[in-house]
Design a protein around this motif. Structure first.
Motif, PDB file in Angstrom:
ATOM      1  N   TYR A  31      -9.011   2.108  -0.223  1.00  0.00           N
ATOM      2  CA  TYR A  31      -9.625   3.163   0.596  1.00  0.00           C
ATOM      3  C   TYR A  31     -11.024   3.483   0.079  1.00  0.00           C
ATOM      4  O   TYR A  31     -11.976   3.568   0.848  1.00  0.00           O
ATOM      5  N   PHE A  32     -11.162   3.647  -1.238  1.00  0.00           N
ATOM      6  CA  PHE A  32     -12.476   3.941  -1.798  1.00  0.00           C
ATOM      7  C   PHE A  32     -13.436   2.769  -1.614  1.00  0.00           C
ATOM      8  O   PHE A  32     -14.628   2.963  -1.433  1.00  0.00           O
ATOM      9  N   LEU A  33     -12.914   1.574  -1.657  1.00  0.00           N
ATOM     10  CA  LEU A  33     -13.766   0.396  -1.557  1.00  0.00           C
ATOM     11  C   LEU A  33     -14.206   0.123  -0.124  1.00  0.00           C
ATOM     12  O   LEU A  33     -15.356  -0.246   0.117  1.00  0.00           O
ATOM     13  N   VAL A  34     -13.317   0.323   0.847  1.00  0.00           N
ATOM     14  CA  VAL A  34     -13.610  -0.071   2.221  1.00  0.00           C
ATOM     15  C   VAL A  34     -14.103   1.085   3.081  1.00  0.00           C
ATOM     16  O   VAL A  34     -15.097   0.947   3.801  1.00  0.00           O
ATOM     17  N   TRP A  35     -13.442   2.229   3.019  1.00  0.00           N
ATOM     18  CA  TRP A  35     -13.727   3.289   3.977  1.00  0.00           C
ATOM     19  C   TRP A  35     -14.730   4.331   3.494  1.00  0.00           C
ATOM     20  O   TRP A  35     -15.122   5.183   4.262  1.00  0.00           O
TER      21      TRP A  35
END
Length: 127
Positions: free
Chosen positions: A86-90
């Motif tokens: 989540y932190f990496l993509v969104w």
């Protein structure tokens, strides 16, 4: 594996502090809708709590060779990887040093996942 658990504890604490500071700076400089802002500040703490529970279950499961605690650690590791993704993509990246922090966490969680699967197999074979 005990050294690896301690390394994960240290990394999770440092990463949580970094993510909270990063999210605070992002929200200060780049306002977002209220619901997005609320979850982006709660997510690092949620990740920290999940990782603490995961590592405590892993520690207990490793010491007592208990399949239940080790399996709980395995499930929480999957959830931890999902939150890191989540932190990496969104998340919107403002600083270039933010993704490497999350990538290192995903790598550590992946290694932890592999070690946990090996331990579950060893504990199951032993019993």
């Amino acid at each position: 594996i005990y050294f690896f658990i301690l390394l994960e504890h240290f990394w999770n604490l440092a990463m949580t502090i970094c993510l909270v500071v990063i999210q605070s700076l992002k929200l200060y400089y780049f306002p977002s809708p209220k619901t997005d802002r609320d979850f982006s500040m709660v997510a690092p703490f949620l990740l920290f709590v999940v990782n603490i529970i995961k590592l405590q279950c892993a520690k207990i499961g490793n010491r007592s060779e208990n399949l239940v605690f080790t399996s709980i650690a395995l499930v929480l590791t999957d959830f931890s990887i999902f939150l890191n993704v989540y932190f990496l993509v969104w998340q919107i990246y403002v600083w270039s040093w933010e993704p490497p922090i999350v990538i290192v966490s995903i790598i550590l969680d992946g290694l932890f996942l592999i070690f946990t699967i090996i331990l579950i197999i060893l504990f199951a074979v032993k019993k």
